[in-house]
Design an enzyme around this catalytic site. Structure first.
Site, PDB file in Angstrom:
ATOM      1  N   ASP A  13       0.349  47.859  69.729  1.00  0.00           N
ATOM      2  CA  ASP A  13      -0.250  48.933  70.232  1.00  0.00           C
ATOM      3  C   ASP A  13       0.282  50.043  70.077  1.00  0.00           C
ATOM      4  OD1 ASP A  13      -2.750  49.825  71.933  1.00  0.00           O
ATOM      5  OD2 ASP A  13      -1.269  49.528  73.626  1.00  0.00           O
ATOM      6  N   TRP A  73       1.122  43.870  77.343  1.00  0.00           N
ATOM      7  CA  TRP A  73       0.610  42.933  76.390  1.00  0.00           C
ATOM      8  C   TRP A  73       1.472  41.801  76.346  1.00  0.00           C
ATOM      9  CZ3 TRP A  73      -1.789  44.477  70.994  1.00  0.00           C
ATOM     10  CH2 TRP A  73      -2.893  45.519  71.421  1.00  0.00           C
ATOM     11  N   GLY A  91       5.387  46.751  78.671  1.00  0.00           N
ATOM     12  CA  GLY A  91       5.332  45.127  78.504  1.00  0.00           C
ATOM     13  C   GLY A  91       3.960  44.364  78.935  1.00  0.00           C
ATOM     14  N   ASP A 115      14.563  49.597  66.502  1.00  0.00           N
ATOM     15  CA  ASP A 115      13.532  50.604  65.785  1.00  0.00           C
ATOM     16  C   ASP A 115      13.110  49.828  64.559  1.00  0.00           C
ATOM     17  OD1 ASP A 115      12.525  52.576  64.049  1.00  0.00           O
ATOM     18  OD2 ASP A 115      13.527  54.172  65.255  1.00  0.00           O
ATOM     19  N   LYS A 158      -3.460  49.142  66.145  1.00  0.00           N
ATOM     20  CA  LYS A 158      -4.391  50.411  66.334  1.00  0.00           C
ATOM     21  C   LYS A 158      -4.174  51.377  65.362  1.00  0.00           C
ATOM     22  CE  LYS A 158      -3.089  52.558  70.382  1.00  0.00           C
ATOM     23  NZ  LYS A 158      -2.583  52.765  71.597  1.00  0.00           N
ATOM     24  N   ASP A 162      10.791  46.633  70.536  1.00  0.00           N
ATOM     25  CA  ASP A 162      10.750  47.855  70.979  1.00  0.00           C
ATOM     26  C   ASP A 162      12.005  48.775  70.897  1.00  0.00           C
ATOM     27  OD1 ASP A 162       9.791  50.522  71.990  1.00  0.00           O
ATOM     28  OD2 ASP A 162       7.863  49.617  72.309  1.00  0.00           O
TER      29      ASP A 162
END
EC number: 2.1.1.166
Length: 213
Positions: A127, A70, A68, A104, A167, A88
């Protein structure tokens, strides 16, 4: 006065080195002092400071949000306006102003699309990182697969001129194929490695600006 270095207990050499770096990491200490859930919060703070991606009133989708860090940054920027949907599979403690969705993102795409149906997203951030395999190339390819998944949601749910932050880990030729495939989808692509990223880390953030359609 010299800063104290924390000593670590007996463990394997590799885990000992990681633990030593972790407990003496200035961003870990800063996150604890400023009550961020992870040091990664400072990566997003740097990204947003440079690119001014998130603004009050925006609708933001965060993929891979736990624990958490971000989400805290985004919620602070939105300050009760707009909407933040944080997704998540891992458990994540509630944050004021954040919609936490546990699923998921790869295996439950239908459910997530149903949840965000009719929502016009201004920004998608991620991320996500793969589990380490020990192979530089394999990890890079796995990170690109995750980024491709993020772009799948962007293609279908991000509004025109919207932004994506995702990322990847450098180290494979797939990186160039992937980035080149994005040039027809976004007006501008920036590479950015925040100061909060560890120097030895191969992570790099792709800032995808101005979705073209």
């Amino acid at each position: 006065m010299k800063n104290k270095l924390h000593r670590v207990g007996r463990c394997t050499a590799s885990s000992s080195r990681w633990l030593y770096r972790h407990v003496n990491d200035p961003f870990v200490k800063k996150a604890k002092a400023e009550q961020y859930r992870s040091r990664a919060a400072y990566k997003l703070l740097e990204i947003d400071e440079k690119f001014n991606l998130i603004r009050k009133g925006f609708v933001v989708l965060e993929l891979g949000s736990a624990p958490g860090g971000w989400s805290q940054v985004i919620a602070d920027i939105l300050n009760g306006t707009g909407r933040l949907i944080a997704v998540d599979l891992a458990d994540m403690d509630p944050i004021s102003g954040v919609e936490v969705v546990k699923l998921d993102i790869e295996l439950q795409r239908k459910e997530l699309y149903e949840y965000i149906s009719g929502v016009e997203l201004d920004v998608i951030v991620s991320d996500l990182a793969p589990s380490a395999s020990g192979s530089r190339v394999t990890d890079s390819i796995s990170s690109i697969r995750l980024a491709e998944l993020v772009l799948h949601y962007a293609k279908n749910s991000l509004k025109k001129f919207g932004t994506v932050v995702t990322k990847i880990l450098r180290g494979s030729e797939d990186e160039y194929r992937f980035v080149n495939s994005l040039r027809k989808q976004f007006k501008k692509i920036e590479y950015f490695k925040p100061d909060a990223s560890r120097k030895a880390s191969r992570e790099i953030y792709l800032i995808l600006l101005g979705k073209l359609s």
